[in-house]
Design a protein around this motif. Structure first.
Motif, mmCIF file in Angstrom:
data_model
loop_
_atom_site.group_PDB
_atom_site.id
_atom_site.type_symbol
_atom_site.label_atom_id
_atom_site.label_comp_id
_atom_site.label_asym_id
_atom_site.label_seq_id
_atom_site.Cartn_x
_atom_site.Cartn_y
_atom_site.Cartn_z
ATOM 1 N N GLN A 96 0.768 -1.164 0.059
ATOM 2 C CA GLN A 96 -0.105 0.053 0.085
ATOM 3 C C GLN A 96 0.756 1.221 0.061
ATOM 4 O OE1 GLN A 96 -3.034 0.201 3.069
ATOM 5 N NE2 GLN A 96 -3.692 2.090 2.494
ATOM 6 N N TRP A 136 -6.494 4.790 -5.454
ATOM 7 C CA TRP A 136 -7.053 3.783 -4.767
ATOM 8 C C TRP A 136 -5.956 2.607 -4.594
ATOM 9 C CZ3 TRP A 136 -10.432 5.819 -8.386
ATOM 10 C CH2 TRP A 136 -11.188 6.623 -8.133
ATOM 11 N N SER A 191 -5.646 -1.690 -3.818
ATOM 12 C CA SER A 191 -6.570 -2.814 -3.273
ATOM 13 C C SER A 191 -5.898 -4.128 -3.458
ATOM 14 C CB SER A 191 -8.049 -3.063 -4.157
ATOM 15 O OG SER A 191 -7.321 -3.475 -5.696
ATOM 16 N N SER A 240 -9.884 -6.108 -0.353
ATOM 17 C CA SER A 240 -9.653 -4.967 0.724
ATOM 18 C C SER A 240 -9.438 -3.732 -0.272
ATOM 19 C CB SER A 240 -8.559 -5.092 1.426
ATOM 20 O OG SER A 240 -8.555 -3.950 2.273
ATOM 21 N N THR A 276 -9.363 0.563 -0.305
ATOM 22 C CA THR A 276 -9.428 1.971 0.083
ATOM 23 C C THR A 276 -10.140 2.760 -0.171
ATOM 24 O OG1 THR A 276 -7.626 2.811 -1.314
ATOM 25 C CG2 THR A 276 -6.602 1.745 0.649
ATOM 26 N N GLY A 277 -11.191 3.370 0.550
ATOM 27 C CA GLY A 277 -12.101 4.475 0.229
ATOM 28 C C GLY A 277 -13.373 3.708 -0.078
ATOM 29 N N ASP A 289 -11.510 -6.652 5.781
ATOM 30 C CA ASP A 289 -10.565 -5.528 6.339
ATOM 31 C C ASP A 289 -9.073 -6.192 6.088
ATOM 32 O OD1 ASP A 289 -9.888 -3.525 8.420
ATOM 33 O OD2 ASP A 289 -8.804 -5.476 9.170
ATOM 34 N N GLY A 290 -8.239 -4.792 5.643
ATOM 35 C CA GLY A 290 -7.170 -5.295 5.430
ATOM 36 C C GLY A 290 -6.080 -5.903 6.141
#
Length: 903
Positions: free
Chosen positions: A82, A104, A106, A132, A134-135, A237-238
């Protein structure tokens, strides 16, 4: 030594003439500084509007990795990758990095088989992937439950699903599932994972591009065949995803960047395209996917073509302004000829008068140029690199007045209209050279071509050379018929026609005629080219919608045509069938010809011919498609030249087979066409069959669309009937599809035509045409005024003498009309002819098809142009007479006779 005070007094004494010179200078520098800013401003607005119409996912740059495994060393595989979201963005070319609006990250697992009691209740076979992103909490709205969190070790993995996905899979909040890793079961394979559904969500905007990805989050992937599973994706969830990676589940990552229009400067368009291509080449071990370069290249082609056209228009306007400056300087020098002659008689050097004029020009021209430059820079838009052009224009205008002074002080002061001046050999040689140079320039331009978007010296010089050459020819030719008319008028009663034609035939109008022809040619070029583009856009819209509306979908029930004809305003509807990627066969059993795929189109030829006539669109239906229902044998087909050539080489042009909705039809090549309506503009391999001649089969061909003609059509009503017909076909058979079909698309001719004329760089082109036509007309009228003023004193003396001999005021006005009409008429008509010929010569190299969806721009004679030329000639003649009358009233003809005598 030239006195500044004396120069200032002379400028004040001849204030009107110097004011005119200053105004022309101001206009020239205003055009040089302001027009590029306006063009760049229109281009910037067009680029922003163009990018706004691009699908959001097409504005994304996506990096992706292969499958990666984690090691249990205490580091987070997900967090480590990430962090690369910032690193990858920093490595982008600066012009691309400035465009990034959103980003983003993922990570996801490969899909694995999932089982559970809720799935078993519906006997569903499903593969599920964990992702997972983001955003997602900002892009989605919870319908039920909550977003997933990291569950304690040993607890089920928490998953949130799209509400539509969960409903179709019979899942709800609290559903328990067992997820098995993909691949064969081996001792090293990861263990199955327990999963629980903790929430359901809906997208805030399902079309904003955030949800794009494979497999998709918002819908289920349909099975590819019998016994194949549905494919779905759940959000986790990450931290939970990273725990799965440690447990042996391989992960793939993607980094996605949304590009916007705010960070791009239209002047850097080529750098942006090159930057995107550079990113595609330099992948740093990752896959890179982007599609923004395609719409940017299309817009760049439009801008390049528009700038090329603007270069032609600007050349004509600036050349006209140059001619006007020469006329103004010449008029000022002639008015002061007596002063310069007296200066020489008192012992002044040959350059003394030129030095005076240079000092006066330096007092007037640079301030006017600076003012024009400043006003031009107030125009909206980004500036162009035109400073040196403004300096060059200023120097040119400053130098024109001294040169004109030298010419005036050495020229003869007698009345040139009393003798027939024979052109010198030098002048004839120059004029012949101009004609030869203009012809050579046209030939070179057509053979060499040009690079669109660049200021090509040859391109911008061709219109000017042609206008000058045409003016030279007109100047040499038009006095001869006038002299003949003058001889005939001498035998008739009355003196007005004789005196008017005699003076018109002897007038010397070299520079004024050239300037007027240049100005009118520029205006006519703009009008004719704009009309050609509009007509070509009509043809382009007719190619997409050869009627008033077109309904496109999957298979639509055949009775939908009758339903459409019951709608208000609909006069007729005819079915069409479109299938792409079909393989040609040698026989009915399907022996492949190995000739490549073709697009198949079925149309009812007679009905289509009637509809295009009713809709009044420019479409020709080939005769092979209009044949009535025929006997047994191959269907007459209209094919593309590429397919026809391949069939001929294979000996199959008399009989070949093509599949249509799973059934093969025999056809023969009856006609060849380069393109056909209802097909894509770039279609080069197609076969068109006449629907009315299809043989009877167990399963009749089913339309994939309908062409409609009518008045005041309601697109929503057409869409409703089309959707109903599509659903009726899908649910009316023995096998019913699981998913509701995608809604039909309704294209109207009016909307298609409007879209062709809006957006992109059309604003730049429209601005150029309007400014060129208006500027050319205004400058042409100004040049005619200069022509009138240049000979005003001589005409005033003649009119004064004739008035003392009894010429009435009405006869005086008639004499003005007869004298000025030939010059005005010849200049306007010659300029219009040149302006009409220029598009014919230049259109093939201007790249205007970028504005017509690839359709070649053809320039044809417009009846309105002839009416416009007549109206412009009448306005110009009235303007010329009005200028002459005002000038005579100001000078008072009696004083002209007493004080201006030069005999």
């Amino acid at each position: 030594m030239v006195s500044i005070g004396a120069a200032a007094r002379r400028v004040r004494a001849y204030g009107g003439q110097f004011l005119l010179l200053a105004a022309l200078t101001l206009v020239a520098t205003l055009v040089i500084s302001g027009v590029p800013r306006l063009v760049n401003g229109h281009a910037q607005q067009g680029l922003e509007a163009h990018l706004a119409t691009v699908a959001p996912q097409q504005r994304d740059v996506t990096y992706s990795s292969g499958s990666l495994a984690a090691t249990d060393n205490g580091t987070s595989l997900l967090a480590a990758h990430q962090n690369e979201l910032v690193t990858l963005e920093a490595g982008m070319p600066p012009v691309v990095r400035r465009m990034v609006e959103q980003r983003w990250f993922s990570g996801e697992t490969a899909v694995g088989r999932v089982r559970g009691p809720d799935l078993a209740a519906k006997n569903l076979l499903v593969d599920l992937g964990l992702r997972s992103v983001t955003g997602i909490e900002e892009a989605g709205t919870l319908v039920e439950g909550r977003w997933p969190a990291d569950a304690p070790k040993g607890q089920p993995v928490q998953v949130t699903l799209a509400a539509d996905v969960a409903g179709k899979l019979n899942l709800r909040v609290g559903s328990r599932l067992t997820l098995t890793p993909p691949g064969p079961a081996t001792p090293d394979a990861p263990l199955p994972v327990q999963v629980t559904v903790v929430g359901l969500f809906q997208p805030r905007d399902g079309a904003d591009g955030f949800w794009d990805g494979l497999p998709p989050l918002l819908r289920i992937g349909e099975p590819e065949g019998d016994g194949e599973p549905f494919i779905a994706v759940g959000v986790v969830d990450g931290t939970a995803l990273n725990r799965q990676a440690v447990a042996g589940w391989p992960l793939t990552f993607s980094w996605r960047y949304r590009l916007g229009a705010d960070g791009i400067d239209v002047r850097e368009l080529d750098q942006v395209i090159d930057g995107l291509q550079q990113m595609t080449r330099e992948t740093a071990g990752r896959n890179v996917v982007q599609g923004l370069d395609i719409p940017l290249r299309a817009f760049s082609a439009e801008v390049a073509s528009a700038r090329t056209v603007l270069g032609v228009i600007a050349a004509g306007v600036l050349a006209t302004l140059t001619g006007l400056v020469v006329l103004a300087a010449g008029l000022l020098a002639r008015r002061r000829r007596a002063e310069f002659t007296l200066l020489r008689a008192r012992g002044g050097a040959a350059t003394a008068s030129a030095g005076r004029s240079l000092a006066e020009a330096l007092l007037v021209v640079p301030p006017a140029a600076a003012l024009g430059w400043l006003i031009g820079n107030l125009a909206p838009g980004v500036s162009g690199q035109t400073g040196w052009f403004a300096v060059a224009a200023t120097v040119l205008v400053v130098s024109v007045l001294p040169v004109a002074t030298l010419a005036a002080s050495t020229g003869a002061a007698g009345r040139r209209d009393l003798v027939r001046v024979r052109p010198s050999a030098r002048r004839l040689t120059v004029e012949a050279g101009l004609l030869l140079l203009a012809g050579l320039a046209v030939v070179l331009l057509r053979r060499r071509g040009l690079t669109p978007g660049e200021v090509d010296p040859l391109l911008v010089s061709v219109p000017v050379l042609l206008a000058v050459a045409a003016a030279v020819v007109a100047m040499r030719v038009y006095p001869w018929p006038l002299r003949l008319v003058s001889r005939l008028a001498a035998r008739a009663r009355g003196s007005v026609a004789f005196l008017g034609t005699a003076r018109a035939g002897r007038s010397v109008v070299a520079v004024p005629l050239v300037v007027v022809v240049l100005a009118i040619a520029t205006a006519a070029f703009c009008a004719v080219t704009a009309a050609g583009i509009e007509a070509s856009r009509d043809r382009a819209a007719s190619r997409v919608v050869p009627g008033d509306a077109l309904i496109q979908g999957d298979r639509i029930a055949a009775d939908t045509g009758a339903e459409l004809e019951r709608l208000p305003g609909v006069r007729a509807a005819t079915p069409v069938l479109y299938e792409a990627g079909q393989r040609l066969a040698k026989d009915a059993i399907g022996t492949d010809t190995r000739l490549g795929g073709v697009t198949v189109l079925l149309v009812d030829g007679p009905a289509l011919a009637r509809m295009v006539r009713e809709a009044d669109v420019d479409v020709a239906v080939p005769a092979a498609l209009r044949t009535p229902v025929g006997d047994a044998g191959p269907l007459p087909a209209v094919v593309s030249p590429a397919v026809a050539a391949e069939l001929a080489d294979a000996g199959l042009d008399g009989s070949a087979f093509v599949p249509v909705q799973g059934q093969r039809y025999e056809f023969r090549v009856a006609e060849r066409v380069e393109n056909f309506p209802l097909l894509r503009a770039d279609s080069s391999r197609f076969v068109i069959l006449p629907w009315q001649s299809l043989p009877r089969r167990d399963y009749a061909a089913v339309p994939t669309g309908f062409l409609v003609v009518g008045d005041k059509l309601d697109a929503e009503a057409l869409r409703g009937v089309g959707d109903a017909g599509q659903s009726r076909f899908q649910t009316g058979g023995t096998v019913v599809a699981r998913e509701r079909p995608r809604g039909v698309e309704v294209l109207t001719f009016a909307d298609t035509r409007r879209q062709l004329g809006e957006g992109g760089a059309n604003g730049v082109l429209a601005f150029g045409f309007v400014a060129g036509a208006a500027g050319g007309t205004a400058l042409g009228l100004l040049a005619i005024a200069f022509t009138v003023l240049a000979g005003a004193r001589e005409r005033g003396q003649v009119l004064s003498r004739l008035r003392t001999l009894g010429l009435s005021r009405r006869q005086w006005r008639g004499l003005l009309v007869v004298e000025l009409a030939p010059l005005v008429g010849v200049s306007v008509v010659t300029g219009a002819l040149v302006g009409t010929a220029l598009p014919l010569l230049l259109t093939p190299v201007l790249g205007l098809s970028a504005f017509t969806d690839g359709v070649e721009v053809r320039v044809a004679f417009e009846p309105g142009l002839a009416a416009g030329v007549v109206a412009l000639g009448a306005v110009a003649l009235g303007f010329a007479v009005a200028v002459e009358a005002l000038n005579n009233r100001r000078m008072r003809l009696g004083e002209v006779l007493r004080l201006g005598e030069e005999s």
